[in-house]
Design an enzyme around this catalytic site. Structure first.
Site, PDB file in Angstrom:
ATOM      1  N   LYS A  53       0.843  -1.205   0.000  1.00 55.20           N
ATOM      2  CA  LYS A  53       0.000   0.000   0.000  1.00 55.20           C
ATOM      3  C   LYS A  53       0.878   1.256   0.000  1.00 55.20           C
ATOM      4  CE  LYS A  53      -3.866  -2.357   2.193  1.00 55.20           C
ATOM      5  NZ  LYS A  53      -4.533  -2.809   3.415  1.00 55.20           N
ATOM      6  N   GLN A  97      -4.945  -1.738   9.616  1.00 51.24           N
ATOM      7  CA  GLN A  97      -4.787  -3.050   8.981  1.00 51.24           C
ATOM      8  C   GLN A  97      -5.365  -4.141   9.888  1.00 51.24           C
ATOM      9  OE1 GLN A  97      -3.695  -3.404   5.866  1.00 51.24           O
ATOM     10  NE2 GLN A  97      -3.840  -5.630   5.871  1.00 51.24           N
ATOM     11  N   ASP A 120     -11.211   2.751   3.761  1.00 52.10           N
ATOM     12  CA  ASP A 120     -11.442   1.298   3.664  1.00 52.10           C
ATOM     13  C   ASP A 120     -12.932   0.985   3.469  1.00 52.10           C
ATOM     14  OD1 ASP A 120      -9.650  -0.777   3.685  1.00 52.10           O
ATOM     15  OD2 ASP A 120      -9.430  -0.860   5.866  1.00 52.10           O
TER      16      ASP A 120
HETATM   17  N1  GUN Z   1      -6.695  -7.051   5.948  1.00 50.81           N
HETATM   18  C1  GUN Z   1      -6.871  -7.767   4.810  1.00 50.81           C
HETATM   19  N2  GUN Z   1      -7.489  -7.035   3.875  1.00 50.81           N
HETATM   20  C2  GUN Z   1      -7.712  -5.817   4.427  1.00 50.81           C
HETATM   21  C3  GUN Z   1      -8.298  -4.614   3.938  1.00 50.81           C
HETATM   22  O1  GUN Z   1      -8.782  -4.506   2.813  1.00 50.81           O
HETATM   23  N3  GUN Z   1      -8.321  -3.578   4.812  1.00 50.81           N
HETATM   24  C4  GUN Z   1      -7.831  -3.678   6.081  1.00 50.81           C
HETATM   25  N4  GUN Z   1      -7.922  -2.620   6.861  1.00 50.81           N
HETATM   26  N5  GUN Z   1      -7.276  -4.777   6.554  1.00 50.81           N
HETATM   27  C5  GUN Z   1      -7.218  -5.840   5.723  1.00 50.81           C
END
Ligand code: GUN
Length: 284
Positions: A53, A97, A120
């Protein structure tokens, strides 16, 4: 019939090039879009997702910060971090996350993120707005899937879409977005009685369960649009939910794994962050 391959990687690259230009224009107006990711603990998969990211942000000029916290951080400390980010003018998007350590209430943490910065799309206010079709930040993977289907050039309206999987991150929201696009939607899951019969009716099939080769070519409706969200590691290779090689001889359109849905997820996160920067600065 051999399916048209929906190349998510190429679509993602095009979208990122457009976003890069948009970020450059925003910078001329004095706004640098900023994303802050909070990463708790040392889950290797989470570390690698967060790294991807941050790299994607850097490539298009979005300022990204990763706040790494020890696995023993208290919930109170984490909520305080989020509160500071909610108030920070330089931060337009906040992402915590997941998964979080067991002693932290995930819901309390997600609820603490301001919906204005919820890139998100996991806050209940964002989810509610999505369900009623109001403006909000859409969850990244479902949004990416809709974008891929639209770019195939096929209509969604009036088609029967079958979604396999009912997770809050993919299955449920993608079903809602397909409904918003006027598809007739069925959600299948682990208790569905006759999955094959369900798959046979799908003009659009989205599978998001993480079970390699769950969907067999003989169950697909010829010409169907087949979207594979599965990405299970098997003998060092990523494998989807669709039995890809035979399936592509029956489907009309199909996403590969890797290189299909995957690259779209981070792209939509970038888009949400750029949109948040514009909205917060009244540039929309
Ligand atoms: N963990 C796995 N996929 C995601 C996601 O799309 N967003 C977040 N915040 N955590 C994750």
């Amino acid at each position: 019939m051999t399916a048209t391959i929906i190349k998510g990687k190429e679509v993602a690259a095009e979208l990122r090039a457009d976003l890069k230009e948009e970020v450059a224009q925003l910078k001329e107006q004095g706004v640098v879009p900023g994303l802050t990711v909070i990463l708790v603990g040392d889950n290797p998969a989470s570390h690698s997702y967060v790294k991807a990211k941050a790299k994607a942000c850097e490539e298009i000029g979005v300022a990204s910060e990763v706040i790494k916290r020890d696995v023993n951080i208290t919930q109170e400390e984490l909520l305080q971090e989020i509160q500071q980010l909610n108030e920070s003018e330089a931060v337009h998007g906040i992402l915590v996350q997941l998964p979080l350590p067991n002693h932290i209430d995930e819901k309390a943490v997600l609820n603490a993120i301001s919906p204005k910065k919820d890139v998100d799309g996991f806050h209940p206010v964002s989810v509610g707005n999505m369900v009623i079709g109001d403006e909000c930040y859409l969850p990244c993977t479902p949004h990416g899937i809709i974008e891929l289907i639209k770019r195939s050039g096929e209509e969604i309206s009036g088609k029967h879409a079958v979604v396999i999987g009912r997770s809050n991150i993919v299955g449920k929201p993608v079903a809602m977005l397909l409904l918003q696009e006027n598809a007739t939607v069925t959600i299948a899951h682990s208790r569905t009685k006759d999955l094959s019969a369900m798959i046979k009716q799908a003009d659009i099939l989205v599978s998001a369960v993480g079970r390699p080769r769950l969907v067999k070519a003989e169950d697909l409706k010829p010409g169907a649009i087949v979207i594979d969200v599965g990405n299970t590691m098997e003998n060092g290779k990523l494998v989807g939910d669709i039995d890809y090689e035979p399936a592509k001889e029956v489907a009309g359109y199909i996403t590969p794994v890797p290189g299909g849905v995957g690259p779209m997820t981070i792209t939509m996160l970038l888009k949400n962050t750029v949109d948040a920067a514009k909205t917060i600065n009244n540039l929309k």
